[in-house]
Design a protein around this motif. Sequence first.
Motif, PDB file in Angstrom:
ATOM      1  N   ASN A  42      18.870  -7.560  -2.050  1.00  0.00           N
ATOM      2  CA  ASN A  42      18.868  -6.226  -1.434  1.00  0.00           C
ATOM      3  C   ASN A  42      17.948  -5.217  -2.101  1.00  0.00           C
ATOM      4  O   ASN A  42      18.162  -4.019  -1.953  1.00  0.00           O
ATOM      5  CB  ASN A  42      20.287  -5.660  -1.396  1.00  0.00           C
ATOM      6  N   ARG A  43      16.887  -5.663  -2.824  1.00  0.00           N
ATOM      7  CA  ARG A  43      15.979  -4.691  -3.423  1.00  0.00           C
ATOM      8  C   ARG A  43      14.553  -5.207  -3.427  1.00  0.00           C
ATOM      9  O   ARG A  43      14.303  -6.349  -3.816  1.00  0.00           O
ATOM     10  CB  ARG A  43      16.385  -4.378  -4.858  1.00  0.00           C
ATOM     11  N   VAL A  44      13.616  -4.349  -2.970  1.00  0.00           N
ATOM     12  CA  VAL A  44      12.200  -4.689  -3.030  1.00  0.00           C
ATOM     13  C   VAL A  44      11.449  -3.561  -3.725  1.00  0.00           C
ATOM     14  O   VAL A  44      11.891  -2.404  -3.725  1.00  0.00           O
ATOM     15  CB  VAL A  44      11.587  -4.918  -1.625  1.00  0.00           C
ATOM     16  N   LEU A  45      10.318  -3.896  -4.321  1.00  0.00           N
ATOM     17  CA  LEU A  45       9.415  -2.913  -4.918  1.00  0.00           C
ATOM     18  C   LEU A  45       8.163  -2.844  -4.061  1.00  0.00           C
ATOM     19  O   LEU A  45       7.658  -3.886  -3.600  1.00  0.00           O
ATOM     20  CB  LEU A  45       9.043  -3.308  -6.347  1.00  0.00           C
ATOM     21  N   ILE A  46       7.642  -1.646  -3.843  1.00  0.00           N
ATOM     22  CA  ILE A  46       6.432  -1.470  -3.041  1.00  0.00           C
ATOM     23  C   ILE A  46       5.370  -0.756  -3.865  1.00  0.00           C
ATOM     24  O   ILE A  46       5.599   0.332  -4.401  1.00  0.00           O
ATOM     25  CB  ILE A  46       6.702  -0.648  -1.758  1.00  0.00           C
ATOM     26  N   GLY A  47       4.203  -1.378  -3.976  1.00  0.00           N
ATOM     27  CA  GLY A  47       3.039  -0.766  -4.603  1.00  0.00           C
ATOM     28  C   GLY A  47       1.891  -0.743  -3.611  1.00  0.00           C
ATOM     29  O   GLY A  47       1.941  -1.400  -2.569  1.00  0.00           O
ATOM     30  N   LYS A  48       0.857  -0.008  -3.934  1.00  0.00           N
ATOM     31  CA  LYS A  48      -0.288   0.120  -3.021  1.00  0.00           C
ATOM     32  C   LYS A  48      -1.543   0.395  -3.822  1.00  0.00           C
ATOM     33  O   LYS A  48      -1.486   0.724  -5.022  1.00  0.00           O
ATOM     34  CB  LYS A  48      -0.045   1.252  -2.029  1.00  0.00           C
ATOM     35  N   ASP A  49      -2.697   0.250  -3.165  1.00  0.00           N
ATOM     36  CA  ASP A  49      -3.932   0.690  -3.802  1.00  0.00           C
ATOM     37  C   ASP A  49      -4.204   2.133  -3.370  1.00  0.00           C
ATOM     38  O   ASP A  49      -3.275   2.841  -2.974  1.00  0.00           O
ATOM     39  CB  ASP A  49      -5.089  -0.285  -3.524  1.00  0.00           C
ATOM     40  N   THR A  50      -5.439   2.580  -3.436  1.00  0.00           N
ATOM     41  CA  THR A  50      -5.732   4.000  -3.253  1.00  0.00           C
ATOM     42  C   THR A  50      -6.237   4.370  -1.855  1.00  0.00           C
ATOM     43  O   THR A  50      -6.716   5.480  -1.651  1.00  0.00           O
ATOM     44  CB  THR A  50      -6.775   4.451  -4.293  1.00  0.00           C
ATOM     45  N   ARG A  51      -6.114   3.472  -0.890  1.00  0.00           N
ATOM     46  CA  ARG A  51      -6.554   3.779   0.476  1.00  0.00           C
ATOM     47  C   ARG A  51      -5.688   4.874   1.086  1.00  0.00           C
ATOM     48  O   ARG A  51      -4.462   4.899   0.910  1.00  0.00           O
ATOM     49  CB  ARG A  51      -6.462   2.529   1.355  1.00  0.00           C
ATOM     50  N   ILE A  52      -6.291   5.721   1.868  1.00  0.00           N
ATOM     51  CA  ILE A  52      -5.557   6.822   2.480  1.00  0.00           C
ATOM     52  C   ILE A  52      -4.470   6.314   3.415  1.00  0.00           C
ATOM     53  O   ILE A  52      -3.413   6.938   3.569  1.00  0.00           O
ATOM     54  CB  ILE A  52      -6.531   7.774   3.215  1.00  0.00           C
ATOM     55  N   SER A  53      -4.698   5.155   4.027  1.00  0.00           N
ATOM     56  CA  SER A  53      -3.715   4.610   4.962  1.00  0.00           C
ATOM     57  C   SER A  53      -2.483   4.065   4.267  1.00  0.00           C
ATOM     58  O   SER A  53      -1.485   3.752   4.921  1.00  0.00           O
ATOM     59  CB  SER A  53      -4.347   3.500   5.813  1.00  0.00           C
ATOM     60  N   GLY A  54      -2.517   3.941   2.948  1.00  0.00           N
ATOM     61  CA  GLY A  54      -1.365   3.432   2.221  1.00  0.00           C
ATOM     62  C   GLY A  54      -0.131   4.291   2.393  1.00  0.00           C
ATOM     63  O   GLY A  54       0.996   3.782   2.440  1.00  0.00           O
ATOM     64  N   TYR A  55      -0.326   5.618   2.507  1.00  0.00           N
ATOM     65  CA  TYR A  55       0.813   6.515   2.696  1.00  0.00           C
ATOM     66  C   TYR A  55       1.559   6.178   3.988  1.00  0.00           C
ATOM     67  O   TYR A  55       2.789   6.096   4.026  1.00  0.00           O
ATOM     68  CB  TYR A  55       0.350   7.976   2.739  1.00  0.00           C
ATOM     69  N   MET A  56       0.792   5.983   5.051  1.00  0.00           N
ATOM     70  CA  MET A  56       1.377   5.695   6.361  1.00  0.00           C
ATOM     71  C   MET A  56       2.130   4.365   6.350  1.00  0.00           C
ATOM     72  O   MET A  56       3.286   4.281   6.797  1.00  0.00           O
ATOM     73  CB  MET A  56       0.271   5.655   7.422  1.00  0.00           C
ATOM     74  N   LEU A  57       1.495   3.331   5.842  1.00  0.00           N
ATOM     75  CA  LEU A  57       2.103   2.007   5.869  1.00  0.00           C
ATOM     76  C   LEU A  57       3.306   1.917   4.928  1.00  0.00           C
ATOM     77  O   LEU A  57       4.296   1.247   5.229  1.00  0.00           O
ATOM     78  CB  LEU A  57       1.057   0.957   5.515  1.00  0.00           C
ATOM     79  N   GLU A  58       3.209   2.613   3.794  1.00  0.00           N
ATOM     80  CA  GLU A  58       4.311   2.642   2.840  1.00  0.00           C
ATOM     81  C   GLU A  58       5.556   3.250   3.476  1.00  0.00           C
ATOM     82  O   GLU A  58       6.666   2.702   3.371  1.00  0.00           O
ATOM     83  CB  GLU A  58       3.873   3.444   1.621  1.00  0.00           C
ATOM     84  N   SER A  59       5.382   4.367   4.151  1.00  0.00           N
ATOM     85  CA  SER A  59       6.522   5.037   4.789  1.00  0.00           C
ATOM     86  C   SER A  59       7.110   4.186   5.906  1.00  0.00           C
ATOM     87  O   SER A  59       8.337   4.108   6.069  1.00  0.00           O
ATOM     88  CB  SER A  59       6.092   6.393   5.356  1.00  0.00           C
ATOM     89  N   ALA A  60       6.243   3.549   6.664  1.00  0.00           N
ATOM     90  CA  ALA A  60       6.716   2.709   7.766  1.00  0.00           C
ATOM     91  C   ALA A  60       7.507   1.519   7.244  1.00  0.00           C
ATOM     92  O   ALA A  60       8.564   1.176   7.788  1.00  0.00           O
ATOM     93  CB  ALA A  60       5.529   2.246   8.608  1.00  0.00           C
ATOM     94  N   MET A  61       7.017   0.884   6.186  1.00  0.00           N
ATOM     95  CA  MET A  61       7.733  -0.263   5.630  1.00  0.00           C
ATOM     96  C   MET A  61       9.070   0.169   5.036  1.00  0.00           C
ATOM     97  O   MET A  61      10.068  -0.544   5.125  1.00  0.00           O
ATOM     98  CB  MET A  61       6.877  -0.968   4.589  1.00  0.00           C
ATOM     99  N   GLU A  62       9.091   1.353   4.429  1.00  0.00           N
ATOM    100  CA  GLU A  62      10.352   1.876   3.892  1.00  0.00           C
ATOM    101  C   GLU A  62      11.399   1.962   4.998  1.00  0.00           C
ATOM    102  O   GLU A  62      12.546   1.514   4.823  1.00  0.00           O
ATOM    103  CB  GLU A  62      10.138   3.257   3.280  1.00  0.00           C
ATOM    104  N   ALA A  63      11.006   2.495   6.144  1.00  0.00           N
ATOM    105  CA  ALA A  63      11.950   2.640   7.251  1.00  0.00           C
ATOM    106  C   ALA A  63      12.480   1.283   7.700  1.00  0.00           C
ATOM    107  O   ALA A  63      13.679   1.123   7.973  1.00  0.00           O
ATOM    108  CB  ALA A  63      11.278   3.359   8.415  1.00  0.00           C
TER     109      ALA A  63
END
Length: 445
Positions: A42-63
């Motif tokens: 029941n736990r995942v970690l999410i990291g990203k690189d510095t692309r501007i689209s990372g904010y959008m995809l990060e939030s979507a995956m969180e949901a």
Amino acid sequence: MSRKYFGTDGVRGLVGKYPITPDFAMKLGWAAGKVLASKGNNRVLIGKDTRISGYMLESAMEAGFVAAGIDVAFLGPMPTPAVAYLTRTFRGEAGVVISASHNPYHDNGIKFFSADGTKLNDDIELEIESWLDREMDCVPSERLGKASRIADAAGRYIEYCKATFCREFSLRGQRIVLDCAHGATYHVAPPVFTELGAEVITICNTPNGTNINDQCGATHLAALRKKVVEVRADFGIAFDGDGDRVMMVDADGSVIDGDVILYILASHWKRKGIAFGGVVGTQMANMGLELALAEMNIPFARSKVGDRYVVEMLKEKGWSLGGENSGHILALEHASTGDGIIAALQVLQVLAETGQTLSKARAGMTLLPQVLVNVKFSGQSAPLEAQAVQQAVADAEASLAGRGRVLLRKSGTEPLIRVMVEGEDQAQVDHLAHAIADVIRAEGS
């Protein structure tokens, strides 16, 4: 069964075009969450690189994860290998990296790591894909996942990287140029090398969301080569956008690619009596590496292209060193996946132990001339089986007369066919590679 969405390194594509869209990312998070939840995790970690689209995809995956009842811990901008390491150390059941690696900023991707910090196996990816075809639902409110942020993630990874460099040595007296590709290593690589004693000069370490990999980093070495010579550095180190690749440059600006790095490490470990079994390269590995290792009686094997296949073969053989000439280096004694920072530190430890320069350390290996031409194609299938293409390959192989290689392969991450020709004469292999590429373009148009 073939995979519908996952390629050789996760799901990747142009941002805003299916499947790199917010709705798909949310569904992917939900589907992955369902697979994890079915195993009691029941736990995942999410990291990203510095692309501007990372904010959008990060939030979507969180949901998506939260809707499936999975807790999410955010790491922020972090190299891919850091996500693999932190997933293990924080006891996450999976790690997610939002990155398109060395691609331009308008591309992005999503890849997963297991609880052990390794790429997900095919069976789990297929199971996730099966959930993507189902209607999305939501767990009851009392079972929804929670989101949090790991504030000290970068510091933990910096200390881990430093710990792989032997305490008996330091980098004092070394002047190093670091090219961070305006990517995920921008805030972790400079402290690692500085705290080990080096004088560090950084370039391309001011990401703005759209400059990642832009004429810099491991795939574009011109700026690094120029800077190393300009400031009279001992060597330069370049990472790609997500930090799992490394390329190096010696004091006179000569390039040290992944094959040469493998040779430097393997030859030194062999002389020291360090047990590592042998070296796994890929179909793209230069024959010069194979010949140099053979002279030292070091076993060598080739896998399919892709670091996941290198890891698979290493595990099959019980070996611990492998990689790709593009700079993915697998030193399994230190990291579960390709790690540019740790690979560079292992090379620098060789220099510290031997007192050699980078150019001296690679002196026992001669690269054969190798030309790689990337050919874009449209449509669903690459024209590799066309009769004209097959004939062009046969003609090239006849010209090489058994003293070289021709390899054609479709990229797993981009709509490209990679044409590689290797032989003893630079002009000949250059001519043959471009001749084959011209035929592929004609057939694919």
